[in-house]
Structures are given as structure tokens and as C-alpha cells.
Design a protein around this motif. Structure first.
Motif, mmCIF file in Angstrom:
data_model
loop_
_atom_site.group_PDB
_atom_site.id
_atom_site.type_symbol
_atom_site.label_atom_id
_atom_site.label_comp_id
_atom_site.label_asym_id
_atom_site.label_seq_id
_atom_site.Cartn_x
_atom_site.Cartn_y
_atom_site.Cartn_z
ATOM 1 N N LEU A 133 4.569 1.867 -36.228
ATOM 2 C CA LEU A 133 3.524 1.480 -35.590
ATOM 3 C C LEU A 133 3.952 -0.268 -35.514
ATOM 4 C CD1 LEU A 133 0.664 1.098 -34.134
ATOM 5 C CD2 LEU A 133 -0.556 0.123 -36.150
ATOM 6 N N GLN A 134 4.346 -0.628 -33.938
ATOM 7 C CA GLN A 134 4.305 -1.895 -33.374
ATOM 8 C C GLN A 134 3.514 -2.285 -32.671
ATOM 9 O OE1 GLN A 134 7.286 -1.978 -30.506
ATOM 10 N NE2 GLN A 134 8.376 -4.075 -30.748
ATOM 11 N N ALA A 135 2.853 -3.294 -33.055
ATOM 12 C CA ALA A 135 1.627 -4.119 -32.847
ATOM 13 C C ALA A 135 1.951 -5.707 -33.311
ATOM 14 C CB ALA A 135 0.385 -3.972 -33.299
ATOM 15 N N ASP A 136 0.992 -6.451 -32.347
ATOM 16 C CA ASP A 136 0.915 -8.439 -33.129
ATOM 17 C C ASP A 136 0.580 -8.457 -34.332
ATOM 18 O OD1 ASP A 136 -1.878 -7.927 -32.552
ATOM 19 O OD2 ASP A 136 -1.948 -8.761 -30.680
ATOM 20 N N ALA A 137 0.332 -9.779 -34.736
ATOM 21 C CA ALA A 137 -0.109 -10.258 -35.682
ATOM 22 C C ALA A 137 -1.519 -10.385 -35.997
ATOM 23 C CB ALA A 137 0.653 -11.649 -36.303
ATOM 24 N N TYR A 138 -2.839 -9.269 -35.596
ATOM 25 C CA TYR A 138 -3.835 -8.822 -35.158
ATOM 26 C C TYR A 138 -4.014 -8.577 -36.934
ATOM 27 C CZ TYR A 138 -8.560 -6.803 -35.328
ATOM 28 O OH TYR A 138 -9.969 -7.008 -35.026
ATOM 29 N N GLY A 139 -4.452 -9.129 -37.054
ATOM 30 C CA GLY A 139 -5.434 -9.144 -39.196
ATOM 31 C C GLY A 139 -6.013 -7.149 -39.017
ATOM 32 N N GLY A 140 -6.170 -7.074 -37.688
ATOM 33 C CA GLY A 140 -7.014 -5.761 -37.963
ATOM 34 C C GLY A 140 -6.704 -4.977 -38.522
ATOM 35 N N TYR A 141 -5.149 -5.054 -37.981
ATOM 36 C CA TYR A 141 -4.047 -3.831 -38.532
ATOM 37 C C TYR A 141 -3.982 -4.146 -39.991
ATOM 38 C CZ TYR A 141 -3.675 -3.437 -33.439
ATOM 39 O OH TYR A 141 -3.638 -3.359 -32.392
ATOM 40 N N ASN A 142 -4.306 -5.460 -41.045
ATOM 41 C CA ASN A 142 -3.542 -4.868 -42.211
ATOM 42 C C ASN A 142 -3.914 -3.511 -43.251
ATOM 43 O OD1 ASN A 142 -2.474 -7.494 -41.374
ATOM 44 N ND2 ASN A 142 -4.324 -9.053 -42.541
ATOM 45 N N PRO A 143 -5.414 -3.026 -43.018
ATOM 46 C CA PRO A 143 -5.539 -1.947 -44.267
ATOM 47 C C PRO A 143 -4.533 -1.090 -43.735
ATOM 48 C CG PRO A 143 -7.303 -2.837 -43.155
ATOM 49 C CD PRO A 143 -6.174 -4.204 -42.292
ATOM 50 N N GLN A 182 -11.971 -4.752 -37.178
ATOM 51 C CA GLN A 182 -10.525 -3.944 -37.964
ATOM 52 C C GLN A 182 -10.814 -2.616 -37.877
ATOM 53 O OE1 GLN A 182 -9.884 -5.653 -41.819
ATOM 54 N NE2 GLN A 182 -10.892 -4.821 -42.592
ATOM 55 N N GLU A 183 -12.345 -1.911 -38.264
ATOM 56 C CA GLU A 183 -12.894 -0.669 -38.632
ATOM 57 C C GLU A 183 -12.442 0.357 -37.279
ATOM 58 O OE1 GLU A 183 -17.829 -0.652 -36.191
ATOM 59 O OE2 GLU A 183 -17.517 -1.507 -38.686
ATOM 60 N N HIS A 184 -12.355 -0.431 -35.917
ATOM 61 C CA HIS A 184 -11.609 0.106 -34.755
ATOM 62 C C HIS A 184 -10.003 0.958 -35.257
ATOM 63 C CE1 HIS A 184 -15.297 -0.797 -32.748
ATOM 64 N NE2 HIS A 184 -15.152 -1.889 -32.614
ATOM 65 N N PRO A 185 -9.252 0.044 -35.107
ATOM 66 C CA PRO A 185 -8.135 0.700 -35.753
ATOM 67 C C PRO A 185 -8.180 1.489 -36.325
ATOM 68 C CG PRO A 185 -8.021 -1.676 -35.650
ATOM 69 C CD PRO A 185 -9.425 -1.407 -35.234
ATOM 70 N N GLU A 186 -8.629 1.698 -37.506
ATOM 71 C CA GLU A 186 -8.890 1.922 -38.712
ATOM 72 C C GLU A 186 -9.785 3.522 -38.902
ATOM 73 O OE1 GLU A 186 -10.429 1.230 -42.605
ATOM 74 O OE2 GLU A 186 -10.683 -1.242 -42.290
ATOM 75 N N ARG A 187 -10.028 3.693 -37.673
ATOM 76 C CA ARG A 187 -10.070 5.282 -37.238
ATOM 77 C C ARG A 187 -9.883 5.734 -36.217
ATOM 78 N NH1 ARG A 187 -14.608 2.963 -35.321
ATOM 79 N NH2 ARG A 187 -14.604 3.634 -32.862
ATOM 80 N N HIS A 188 -9.338 4.325 -35.089
ATOM 81 C CA HIS A 188 -8.873 5.582 -34.628
ATOM 82 C C HIS A 188 -7.413 6.069 -34.964
ATOM 83 C CE1 HIS A 188 -10.090 1.600 -31.569
ATOM 84 N NE2 HIS A 188 -10.821 2.712 -31.477
ATOM 85 N N LEU A 189 -6.389 5.783 -36.171
ATOM 86 C CA LEU A 189 -5.409 5.783 -36.268
ATOM 87 C C LEU A 189 -5.263 6.376 -38.003
ATOM 88 C CD1 LEU A 189 -3.093 2.633 -35.290
ATOM 89 C CD2 LEU A 189 -3.244 4.670 -34.453
ATOM 90 N N LYS A 190 -6.595 7.174 -37.891
ATOM 91 C CA LYS A 190 -7.127 7.338 -39.360
ATOM 92 C C LYS A 190 -5.851 8.316 -39.958
ATOM 93 C CE LYS A 190 -10.669 9.750 -42.196
ATOM 94 N NZ LYS A 190 -11.843 10.453 -42.181
ATOM 95 N N SER A 191 -5.653 9.424 -39.053
ATOM 96 C CA SER A 191 -4.974 10.530 -38.943
ATOM 97 C C SER A 191 -3.100 10.108 -38.489
ATOM 98 C CB SER A 191 -4.921 12.214 -37.952
ATOM 99 O OG SER A 191 -5.167 10.917 -37.657
ATOM 100 N N PHE A 192 -3.096 8.844 -38.112
ATOM 101 C CA PHE A 192 -1.798 8.882 -37.927
ATOM 102 C C PHE A 192 -0.690 7.719 -39.169
ATOM 103 C CE2 PHE A 192 1.692 5.635 -36.457
ATOM 104 C CZ PHE A 192 2.480 6.534 -35.975
ATOM 105 N N SER A 193 0.689 9.174 -39.263
ATOM 106 C CA SER A 193 1.333 8.011 -40.492
ATOM 107 C C SER A 193 3.133 8.238 -39.893
ATOM 108 C CB SER A 193 1.815 9.817 -41.201
ATOM 109 O OG SER A 193 1.847 10.397 -41.146
#
Length: 367
Positions: free
Chosen positions: A245-255, A231-242
Motif C-alpha cells: 500500500l502506497q499512501a501518505d503518513a495518515y495515522g489511520g493506516y497504521n493498523p 481510521q475505521e474506514h480504511p480498515e474496512r475498505h482494505l480488510k481483504s487486501f494483502s
């Protein structure tokens, strides 16, 4: 019994007479075989005109009085084999007789520092690797069969140098995509070579496309690569995005959706495609079909999908599309409202036998 036999013979005679009359009155069209039509070659291809010399005398009588009536053209598709060449850029040196200084033009520009490959060769290597999925070792073997010695390490160095040269372009695309109000995110598996094995890596894709909602910004896609799915990868990719976000139910997006996220939580936008498999278990089904009928009818297939009203109810649809909220959706756009259709007997809403679970990253509602 005799009367019944006479009636059957009379009926058979009438049927034969009716068949003869129908055969005489009906006309059967003969089968006409259509000649196969070949698709014409594209107009943008250059044409090389080869004219066959016409006879100077008539082949029948030998007369020389010939007049042109027309011509027939036969087109043949051909390809020019790839050719390799070496471009020699000559820089002449001159010495000044007055000051004894040497003058020489500057060296030619190369895409990579101190490189030897031209831009067309580099573009071909990158396209074969990333566009045609041809590994560098196969490219090296193919080039060797053509008489060009390019080792695997040499090709890898060129790919790395091109990636460094294209990094400013990637940065511009990244800035444009992350400046959007809404993004569509997803990841897919990709094999990555490792020492003695093959790892399952991930390609993370974030798409910005507001054309269906009347947006004027150009669409773009942003790609990242990783060797795992932590999950650290999507957190790093979208660190500056606000935004949304439309995505699937992957738990890595929860943070990304937590309230204490800096600079702020993202807004979830989900669809019914991920909940379809779980919800369809409580929908009424048709009786078992025979083995001959492998393909279910359209009515049976349609029952495995949510109703049209619930399909239109997309989580955060009001905020993600810029349109007013549809019937059945709340204004906040934070929760999914599901109105299940006619359920199977014994599967009442929130009943003990109901297995329909709407799975969302931070929301699980059972019916």
C-alpha cells in the motif's frame, strides 16, 4: 580643457558617422500582421449542407450560359436544444373466444423497479450530479424552467435506485482492484450537505495501475465515501487486501501495518514528497532577495528538494515496482534510508539544532 573638449567633439562626430553608416547598411523588415487562423471544427460532427440557389442569368450581361467554376463553404457551429419527449408503449389486450382468457404482452423494462424515467434521463441526472457537481436542487430548478416538474425528493429516489442497480458493477470493480499486488491509496475532502450546515466528508480512492511496471492487468480505481476521516474506514475498505500500500503518513493506516493484523500486515510504500517540507528547513538557502524578484531562480528552488540519489530511494521501492533495490535502499523495503545533501552550517546530522524529521506512519528518524 580645450584639448579634452576637442576630443569629445571628435568622438561624438565619429559616433554619428558610424550610426549613419549602420542605418544605411542595415535593413529593417516591415511588420507583417498575421491573420488569425480559426481552429477547424471536429470531423466527427455531422454536417448539414445548405446550398444557396445560384442565379439563372448573369448579373452583368443577363446571359443564361453559366458554367460552375467551384464553390465556397462557410461553416457555422450550431447546437440542437435539449428536447423532452414521452414514449408511449402500447400493450394491446386480446380475449380468446374459446377459453375466455386475456392475452397481453409483458410490460417494458425499466432500469429502476416501477420507474418512469428512461435510461438516458437517469444517465443525465447521474452525470450532472457526480460528473458536473450539480446538486439535485439545482437540477430540479433547471428542469422546472424547461416545463418539467421533477421534485428534489423524486430525483433523490432515482439516484438511490440507480446506485442499487449499479452495485453489482461496483462489486466487480472492488474485486478486481483488491486482487492487485500493490495499491495507491489517498483521500480527499468533499462537502456533504447536512441539516443546517455542511459537513466535510471524504472520498477514499484506491488505484490499481501496474502499467509502469510492465503489468498486463487493466488499471482501475475504487471509490468509497464517508462523512469523516476515522481510521475505521480504511480498515474496512482494505480488510481483504494483502500486499503493498502506497499512501501518505495518515495515522489511520497504521493498523494496516501491524504484525498481528489478519490476514497479515501490509507493506508500506512511501515517497519523499511528504518529507520534503520538514527536510528543506535544514538545506542551505540563498541570501534574501529584493522585493522586485518574487520568483526565486531555478537553482534556489532546486535546493528545497532532496538530492537525486535520495529521491530515487523510495521506501519499499524494491517491492512496489518489481525492480532491484536502488543504491541507498535496504533489501527489506521496510525502512526509509535518507542521505541528506549539504546541510546548512549549524545543522549537523542528529545535531541539537536540526529540525529535519522524516515522518512516516510507524517510523520517525531525525537528522
Amino acid at each position: 580643457m580645450e584639448l579634452q573638449l576637442e576630443e569629445l567633439e571628435a568622438d561624438a562626430g565619429e559616433d554619428e558617422l558610424a550610426a549613419e553608416l549602420a542605418a544605411r547598411s542595415s535593413t529593417v523588415r516591415a511588420f507583417e500582421r498575421k491573420r488569425p487562423s480559426r481552429k477547424p471544427f471536429p470531423d466527427h460532427l455531422p454536417r448539414e449542407r445548405v446550398v444557396i440557389a445560384a442565379p439563372s442569368n448573369c448579373p452583368c450581361c443577363g446571359s443564361a450560359k453559366l458554367a460552375k467554376l467551384g464553390e465556397d463553404i462557410t461553416e457555422t457551429l450550431e447546437v440542437i436544444p435539449r428536447q423532452w419527449k414521452v414514449i408511449q408503449t402500447v400493450r394491446e389486450k386480446f380475449s380468446c373466444r374459446e377459453c375466455e382468457k386475456i392475452a397481453q404482452p409483458p410490460a417494458p423494462f425499466h432500469v429502476t423497479p416501477r420507474g418512469f424515467a428512461g435510461p438516458n434521463l437517469l444517465a443525465m441526472i447521474l452525470f450532472e450530479k457526480f460528473g458536473q457537481h450539480q446538486p439535485l436542487n439545482r437540477q430540479s430548478e433547471r428542469y422546472a424552467r424547461e416545463g418539467i416538474d421533477l421534485s428534489l425528493s423524486t430525483l433523490a429516489d432515482q439516484v438511490g435506485a440507480c446506485a442499487a442497480a449499479l452495485k453489482p458493477v461496483h462489486a466487480l470493480i472492488e474485486t478486481h482492484v483488491l486482487a492487485a499486488e500493490r495499491l495507491h491509496g489517498d483521500d480527499t475532502t468533499v462537502p456533504i450537505l447536512a441539516r443546517g450546515k455542511t459537513d466535510t466528508g471524504r472520498i477514499w480512492t484506491y488505484v490499481r495501475d501496474d502499467r509502469p511496471f510492465g503489468g498486463q492487468s487493466p488499471p482501475a480505481a475504487l471509490y468509497y465515501a464517508s462523512r469523516d476521516r476515522r481510521q475505521e474506514h480504511p480498515e474496512r475498505h482494505l480488510k481483504s487486501f494483502s500486499g503493498i500500500l502506497q499512501a501518505d503518513a495518515y495515522g489511520g493506516y497504521n493498523p494496516l501495518f501491524k504484525a498481528d493484523r489478519d490476514p497479515g500486515p501490509l507493506t508500506q510504500a512511501l515517497c519523499w514528497a511528504r518529507a520534503r517540507a520538514a527536510n528543506s528547513s535544514c538545506l542551505p538557502t540563498s541570501p534574501p532577495m529584493p522585493n522586485a524578484a518574487r520568483t526565486p531562480p531555478r537553482s534556489h528552488r532546486s535546493r528545497s528538494r532532496p538530492s537525486s540519489a535520495s529521491t530515487r530511494c523510495l521506501t519499499s521501492s524494491a517491492g512496489s515496482t518489481g525492480l532491484p533495490p536502488t543504491n541507498g535502499c535496504n533489501d527489506a523495503g521496510r525502512k526509509a534510508v535518507f542521505s541528506p545533501p549539504n546541510l546548512r552550517p549549524g545543522c549537523e546530522p542528529r545535531g541539537p539544532n536540526c529540525r529535519a524529521v522524516l515522518r512516516l506512519p510507524s517510523l520517525s528518524t531525525t537528522y
